[in-house]
Design an enzyme around this catalytic site. Structure first.
Site, PDB file in Angstrom:
ATOM      1  N   ASP A  80       3.236   8.707   4.844  1.00 32.72           N
ATOM      2  CA  ASP A  80       4.513   9.327   5.311  1.00 32.72           C
ATOM      3  C   ASP A  80       5.436   7.831   5.660  1.00 32.72           C
ATOM      4  O   ASP A  80       6.562   8.905   5.496  1.00 32.72           O
ATOM      5  CB  ASP A  80       3.949   9.945   7.193  1.00 32.72           C
ATOM      6  CG  ASP A  80       2.909  10.870   7.275  1.00 32.72           C
ATOM      7  OD1 ASP A  80       2.296  11.085   5.935  1.00 32.72           O
ATOM      8  OD2 ASP A  80       3.109  11.793   8.480  1.00 32.72           O
ATOM      9  N   CYS A 121      -5.004   7.662   3.067  1.00 32.08           N
ATOM     10  CA  CYS A 121      -3.537   7.980   3.628  1.00 32.08           C
ATOM     11  C   CYS A 121      -3.813   9.135   4.732  1.00 32.08           C
ATOM     12  O   CYS A 121      -4.870   9.976   4.359  1.00 32.08           O
ATOM     13  CB  CYS A 121      -2.967   7.672   3.528  1.00 32.08           C
ATOM     14  SG  CYS A 121      -1.224   7.751   4.429  1.00 32.08           S
ATOM     15  N   ASP A 122      -3.500   9.707   5.470  1.00 32.73           N
ATOM     16  CA  ASP A 122      -2.570  11.325   6.280  1.00 32.73           C
ATOM     17  C   ASP A 122      -3.631  12.309   5.348  1.00 32.73           C
ATOM     18  O   ASP A 122      -4.528  13.201   5.622  1.00 32.73           O
ATOM     19  CB  ASP A 122      -1.880  11.664   7.110  1.00 32.73           C
ATOM     20  CG  ASP A 122      -1.339  10.641   8.157  1.00 32.73           C
ATOM     21  OD1 ASP A 122      -1.844   8.873   7.861  1.00 32.73           O
ATOM     22  OD2 ASP A 122      -0.954  10.420   8.755  1.00 32.73           O
ATOM     23  N   CYS A 194      -3.852   3.499   8.867  1.00 28.04           N
ATOM     24  CA  CYS A 194      -3.250   2.967  10.692  1.00 28.04           C
ATOM     25  C   CYS A 194      -4.562   2.806  11.405  1.00 28.04           C
ATOM     26  O   CYS A 194      -5.570   3.481  11.093  1.00 28.04           O
ATOM     27  CB  CYS A 194      -2.444   4.280  11.265  1.00 28.04           C
ATOM     28  SG  CYS A 194      -0.959   4.774  10.233  1.00 28.04           S
ATOM     29  N   SER A 470       4.174  12.794  13.578  1.00 28.17           N
ATOM     30  CA  SER A 470       3.264  11.707  13.519  1.00 28.17           C
ATOM     31  C   SER A 470       1.219  12.056  14.374  1.00 28.17           C
ATOM     32  O   SER A 470       1.702  12.724  15.709  1.00 28.17           O
ATOM     33  CB  SER A 470       3.643  10.546  13.885  1.00 28.17           C
ATOM     34  OG  SER A 470       2.804   9.346  14.723  1.00 28.17           O
TER      35      SER A 470
END
Length: 565
Positions: A80, A121-122, A194, A470
């Site tokens: 992102d 990641c996401d 994150c 987010s």
């Protein structure tokens, strides 16, 4: 057992494959073994992926030790914070589906027998799970961990989401440029995803709740001994799954999806998990309605943990308390214990030996951290399909809001209006055109929310958008992912400045308060002014193929209407 990768000896495909693989150092004996894809989204663009290559090498060795042959394959690596810069943010969600197709092209084209997916990641984890559900080859999702973060001179922790939030304060004097640079320099101190309970950690937990990981492997510190233990165990687990025929569609049962939804509610996970879980269900060809599951379990499952930014706990404390497996154990009798897992045991078997090492960090159902659900599905005349609101575990907020619409068709215009004082207390900021078709690819609305926060308007202006947020956004009343999106026929596309909008989280409604005849007139007027979209490049192809969010925004080649003029 018969492996699909073992082609008829003497056939042209067998002979040419043998020639190719002999050139790589394989033997005739190797050609008869289970052939495993190591799905790696390594990339030099982001620390989320920067540590994956050594992990892939170790998994390859683990597969060989277990009697298999591993082939590393590469995919797009969506992130992102880097890839949202172009295409109005549309390359991020659309890359989830690009990734699943990357996997299909290689694994299905080569007729490999199984996969170990390096989850980072996401969008990588949902894309990997979507491919697993679609291809139905034995799959193990291997969480590759979260990054370490730093501290300011004051001793306060700082991570990437703090940087994202405070960047919205710069124009309003809430932080200096030098202070923002200092935060940015300290936020990330190691590889991995994150650190907060955002989309990446939420999806790693989802993968475990679905039964697609090794037990007790999420979340995990990147490059920790716990992570490497899972890496070393992955080879035997996937080879055994292949030999036993443990396919994803036997694991991704209705009970497994219920467990995943309850886990998200229990950890106050990202709202992005809703569309990702629906996409996985869609690819598994099940009739599971994930949105309905969130509505059902929001009545009974309260947050059992409060990891930043939902509360003050760190992800490290959550992991040390037992992580996802401890959460599943705390679900007690509500857990679908008969759901099977990739390792062959049931979920009941897994949680039986689990330990909750800190019952303050991961509480029992009877003593939750908060008294309300934090992932709230709302419906109403302005969101007849649905929309989602993310709430904090610990912050108490107003649950109703009514105001006049202030409509924007792109995020830069909305942010400029906030900075220019055009958006005022009592407004409902409507940010549209950011859905999967409208962007195309789904644009990010978080910067607008953070600009409101920087302007001191969080508690005084509600936000309503068809864009994505987010995974950590929970500032004020923000109604996201409105269905249908504005690019499709529906009320969001015809909202006008000055219209009254009412939001009531207690009754889970969001309504457009205008006369029915006027609404009909606007729909008819809009229908007369549709124009065709672009024809070249990945994003227009995506826009023409993507299904609505209610079906997970998967790609099915639908002939959908395009954004109106």
């Amino acid at each position: 057992m018969t492996l699909r990768s073992n082609l008829p000896q003497g056939s042209p495909r067998w002979a040419t494959r043998r020639a190719q693989w002999f050139a790589l150092g394989l033997t005739d004996d190797d050609l008869t073994k289970p052939k495993i894809a190591i799905v790696n989204s390594s990339s030099g663009l982001s620390p989320c992926f920067s540590h994956l290559d050594p992990i892939a090498a170790a998994v390859k060795e683990s597969v060989a030790d277990a009697g298999g042959v591993a082939f590393e394959i590469r995919t797009v690596a969506p992130t992102d914070f880097i890839m949202a810069a172009g295409g109005s943010g549309g390359y991020v969600l659309s890359s989830r589906d690009l990734l699943s197709n990357d996997i299909e092209a290689v694994v299905e084209g080569a007729q490999l027998d199984g996969m170990v997916c390096l989850a980072s990641c996401d969008k990588t984890t949902p894309g990997q799970l979507m491919a697993a559900a679609r291809l139905d080859v034995p799959t193990l999702v291997l969480s590759c961990g979260y990054q370490s973060s730093g501290r300011l001179d004051t001793g306060e922790p700082v991570d990437i989401e703090d940087v994202f939030l405070h960047a919205g304060h710069l124009k309003f004097g809430g932080i200096t440029f030098e202070g923002l640079c200092d935060m940015s320099a300290r936020a990330i101190t190691g590889p991995g995803v994150c650190t907060g309970m955002g989309t990446a950690n939420s999806m790693h937990i989802v993968a475990e709740a679905l039964g697609m990981t090794l037990p007790g492997s999420t979340p995990v510190r990147a490059n920790s001994e716990a992570m490497w233990n899972s890496v070393r165990a992955s080879g035997r687990a996937i080879v055994e799954a292949v030999l036993a025929g443990r396919r994803p569609r036997t694991i991704l049962s209705p009970g497994a999806f219920a467990n995943a939804v309850m886990a998200v509610l229990a950890v106050s996970g990202s709202i992005n998990t809703v569309k990702h879980l629906q996409a996985i269900a869609r690819e598994a060809d099940t009739d599971v309605d994930v949105y309905a599951l969130f509505e059902e379990y929001a009545e009974v499952i309260r947050p059992l943990s409060a990891v930043r930014p939902n509360g003050e706990d760190t992800i490290e404390r959550f992991e040390d308390a037992g992580g996802a497996l401890a959460v599943l154990k705390q679900l007690g009798d509500r857990l679908a214990g008969d759901a099977v897992t990739v390792t062959g045991e049931t979920m009941a078997d897994r949680v039986a030996s689990a330990m909750v090492k800190d019952e303050e960090a991961i509480r029992p159902l009877a003593h939750p951290r908060g008294g309300h659900a934090t992932v709230v599905v709302v419906r109403g005349s302005l969101a007849p399909g649905s929309a989602i609101v993310k709430l904090s575990v610990t912050e108490v907020r107003a649950t109703t809001f009514e105001g006049q619409a202030r409509v924007f068709d792109d995020a830069p215009s909305a942010i400029a209006a906030i900075e220019g004082g055009v958006v005022r207390q009592g407004d409902v900021l409507v940010l549209r055109g950011l859905g999967p078709v409208g962007s195309p690819g789904m644009g990010m609305a978080s910067q607008t929310v953070f600009a409101l926060n920087g302007a001191g308007l969080t508690e005084h202006v509600a936000v309503l958008t068809d864009g994505q947020l987010s995974g950590l956004v929970n500032k004020g009343i923000v109604v996201g992912e409105v269905i249908p999106e504005a690019a499709l026929p529906g009320p969001l596309g015809v909202v006008a400045d000055g219209d009254r909008i009412a939001i009531d989280l207690a009754t889970r409604r969001v309504d457009l308060l205008i006369d029915e005849a006027e609404l009909t007139r606007r729909h008819e007027e809009r229908a007369r002014h549709r124009v065709p979209g672009g024809t070249s490049g990945w994003l227009p192809v995506y826009a023409r193929s993507v299904e609505p969010l209610a079906r997970g925004a998967t790609l099915r080649g639908n002939d959908l209407p395009v954004t109106p003029a």
